[in-house]
Write a protein that holds these residues in place. Sequence first.
Motif, PDB file in Angstrom:
ATOM      1  N   VAL A 118       9.659  27.551 -16.955  1.00  0.00           N
ATOM      2  CA  VAL A 118       9.948  26.909 -15.791  1.00  0.00           C
ATOM      3  C   VAL A 118       9.003  27.179 -14.576  1.00  0.00           C
ATOM      4  N   ILE A 119       8.590  28.291 -14.470  1.00  0.00           N
ATOM      5  CA  ILE A 119       7.729  28.842 -13.474  1.00  0.00           C
ATOM      6  C   ILE A 119       6.597  28.040 -13.445  1.00  0.00           C
ATOM      7  N   ALA A 120       5.982  28.161 -14.716  1.00  0.00           N
ATOM      8  CA  ALA A 120       4.653  27.280 -14.959  1.00  0.00           C
ATOM      9  C   ALA A 120       4.869  26.123 -14.788  1.00  0.00           C
ATOM     10  N   GLY A 121       5.804  25.360 -15.007  1.00  0.00           N
ATOM     11  CA  GLY A 121       6.261  24.159 -14.757  1.00  0.00           C
ATOM     12  C   GLY A 121       6.012  23.815 -13.376  1.00  0.00           C
ATOM     13  N   ILE A 122       6.801  24.740 -12.443  1.00  0.00           N
ATOM     14  CA  ILE A 122       6.658  24.387 -11.015  1.00  0.00           C
ATOM     15  C   ILE A 122       5.325  24.566 -10.708  1.00  0.00           C
ATOM     16  N   LEU A 123       4.357  25.384 -11.010  1.00  0.00           N
ATOM     17  CA  LEU A 123       3.074  25.272 -10.355  1.00  0.00           C
ATOM     18  C   LEU A 123       2.203  24.037 -11.015  1.00  0.00           C
ATOM     19  N   VAL A 124       2.591  23.873 -12.287  1.00  0.00           N
ATOM     20  CA  VAL A 124       1.758  22.543 -12.685  1.00  0.00           C
ATOM     21  C   VAL A 124       2.068  21.269 -12.145  1.00  0.00           C
ATOM     22  N   VAL A 125       3.427  21.135 -12.061  1.00  0.00           N
ATOM     23  CA  VAL A 125       3.957  19.851 -11.614  1.00  0.00           C
ATOM     24  C   VAL A 125       3.631  19.719 -10.170  1.00  0.00           C
ATOM     25  N   ALA A 126       3.440  20.803  -9.404  1.00  0.00           N
ATOM     26  CA  ALA A 126       3.031  20.709  -8.103  1.00  0.00           C
ATOM     27  C   ALA A 126       1.789  20.377  -7.965  1.00  0.00           C
ATOM     28  N   VAL A 127       0.885  20.526  -8.739  1.00  0.00           N
ATOM     29  CA  VAL A 127      -0.462  19.853  -8.720  1.00  0.00           C
ATOM     30  C   VAL A 127      -0.491  18.591  -9.398  1.00  0.00           C
ATOM     31  N   MET A 128       0.067  18.241 -10.785  1.00  0.00           N
ATOM     32  CA  MET A 128      -0.083  17.071 -11.464  1.00  0.00           C
ATOM     33  C   MET A 128       1.059  16.220 -11.051  1.00  0.00           C
ATOM     34  N   GLY A 129       2.134  16.650 -10.718  1.00  0.00           N
ATOM     35  CA  GLY A 129       3.313  15.721 -10.628  1.00  0.00           C
ATOM     36  C   GLY A 129       4.295  15.811 -11.950  1.00  0.00           C
ATOM     37  N   PRO A 130       5.545  15.584 -11.637  1.00  0.00           N
ATOM     38  CA  PRO A 130       6.460  15.800 -12.755  1.00  0.00           C
ATOM     39  C   PRO A 130       6.104  14.728 -14.099  1.00  0.00           C
ATOM     40  N   GLY A 131       6.220  15.165 -15.207  1.00  0.00           N
ATOM     41  CA  GLY A 131       6.109  13.945 -16.264  1.00  0.00           C
ATOM     42  C   GLY A 131       5.626  15.211 -17.467  1.00  0.00           C
ATOM     43  N   THR A 132       5.541  14.146 -18.484  1.00  0.00           N
ATOM     44  CA  THR A 132       5.198  14.869 -19.935  1.00  0.00           C
ATOM     45  C   THR A 132       4.044  15.831 -20.123  1.00  0.00           C
ATOM     46  N   LEU A 133       3.016  15.131 -19.423  1.00  0.00           N
ATOM     47  CA  LEU A 133       1.697  15.828 -19.278  1.00  0.00           C
ATOM     48  C   LEU A 133       1.781  17.064 -18.704  1.00  0.00           C
ATOM     49  N   GLY A 134       2.399  17.075 -17.394  1.00  0.00           N
ATOM     50  CA  GLY A 134       2.553  18.390 -16.679  1.00  0.00           C
ATOM     51  C   GLY A 134       3.573  19.405 -17.523  1.00  0.00           C
ATOM     52  N   ALA A 135       4.456  19.180 -17.961  1.00  0.00           N
ATOM     53  CA  ALA A 135       5.303  19.972 -18.664  1.00  0.00           C
ATOM     54  C   ALA A 135       4.509  20.668 -19.896  1.00  0.00           C
ATOM     55  N   SER A 136       3.759  19.795 -20.756  1.00  0.00           N
ATOM     56  CA  SER A 136       2.932  20.110 -21.934  1.00  0.00           C
ATOM     57  C   SER A 136       1.926  21.108 -21.488  1.00  0.00           C
TER      58      SER A 136
END
Length: 594
Positions: free
Chosen positions: A441-459
């Motif tokens: 979840v924390i990694a998702g927060i950081l990645v989504v902040a850069v790439m935006g929410p979506g399947t790619l960012g979650a992966s």
Amino acid sequence: MRPTAPPRRRPPRARRAAPLLSRLGALALITVVVGLLPWLSGRDPALSLLRARSAEQEPTPEALDAIRDELGLSDGPLVLLGSWFGGLLRGDLGTSWVSNTPVLPSVLSAAGVSLFVMGAALCVALPLAALLCAPTLVHGARGTLRPGGSGSGAAAAALTALPEFLTAILLMLALSVWLGWLPPYGWNGPDNLVLPAIALGVPTGGLLGRLVDDALPAVFAERWVGLWTASGCTPGRIAAAALRRATPALVPQLGLVAVGLTGGAVAVETIFTVPGIGRTALGAAESQDLPLLQSSVLTLVLLAALGGMLAQAAHRRLLGPGLRDAALSLAPPPTAPAGPLRRAVPAVCAAVLLTVTAWGLTRDALTVTVADRLQPPSWAHPLGTDAVGRDILARLGHGALSTVGVAALVCVASLVIALVVGFWPALATGASEAASALPPVIAGILVVAVMGPGTLGASVAIALVSWPPLAAHAASLVQQTRAAGYLSGQRAIGAGRRWILWHHVLPSVTGPVARHAVLRLPGTALALASLGFLGLGAQPPSAEWGLSLSESLVYVERAPLAALAPTAMLLLLAAFAVSLSTLPARALTRGRTP
């Protein structure tokens, strides 16, 4: 013929300095990345802050320029990051961009809440772990332990495979919505602590119990146990000595488990609205509150580094001076052959998952029919419809592709990272500890902040945090393979390092680590579902199971099947993971040995 010079070894001080430098480097890198998040994302930080402060205010150029001048955004990211680092050295974490209040009190308060919840979860986890490993301990001390163990390993694996967010939802539905025994959310009194503590403590207790339960059979198979028994030692004394023998090898893993509770509670804190550090970081990322986000993530990473160092110090203390430079490992425990029932469980789970998926793929999962919303099961809709009239069975089938299919790609990426890192374990210690303590979840927060929410960012987020166990496995195999006697013979006859690497080391390491990655596939799918549930993964109209569960949870009292159907699929996936992990290794490899 000139004698061959012995291989050069780094002095002990250098070996100890490498992990410390790696931890400091990982901490600095994560802090810099967090500081650059608003600019890495390509979005205007001033616009995000204006919307967070006042959604009704018009984003005029004058209003945006005023925010940039107020916060120093016009000076650029490097100047802003340098000023934050300067304040950090003075003990000043800055001022929140949204609330205009000092960050330090908010971070300390949130960290205190998370640590309090973690302590309560450990109060649940430790007795549960003791209960799970007690049969193995008792039977082993009395000499009545069967080759396959006491049978509690399957129960421990089942509790471990159940993700925290799913446990929290089931507890909320059962104890709050249907029975009304406990409050479903809030942080007003002791009653609000019960459900978060159980939701975090049950999977943690299952993991701790399984670690100890897996280590004890190998201890009781050692020769000293028979000698102590023959000399008249009591079962209690033998059991205490067995625990002492198994503890050093488990301490590093137990330290990471304890640290992971602090950051891994993000989903639980969000579900039960607990004002912890994980929920604080999630809210700061959504509002682009950079000082608060930096401090929250920095707190999590510092806890990870501190936990790793304390665990390593305890590990060396328990080993004693004579074994500090040697690895203390336990022989593989004896295993019993897998019976028909144990072999049938993964087959049944896989059959149900495949049947539902195949049936659902033949149906339409995207057509919205508002007139049919929240309908009960019927011939037209065997599992009913969701809140906008879409067929639930079709959503399950199409959601399997986006949940399990993406998880397979993530496992492949994690395998590649693990094979590369496995050859340089000391230099990757800090990154491994940081990745282990940063939950998806924390990694998702950081990645989504850069790439935006979506399947790619979650992966990407899941791949970044799922490689440490595989890398540890690969590093162990690399060390064992390099120390093998036949490789010394290969070097003696003139074989080069590259030839030995490609023809001996890599083949010996890739196979076992690849099987390990396959066993982690269901857990990876569950992690993707947790990000989808929190809105960090797949976005509507995707049929991903976590997203479907999040969308249907609001209507659980009126149409419980809409939420229970994706929950059941996730539980089946967890059961499949458990059944695979409890099978003996020979059952998974058809009895072949290298």
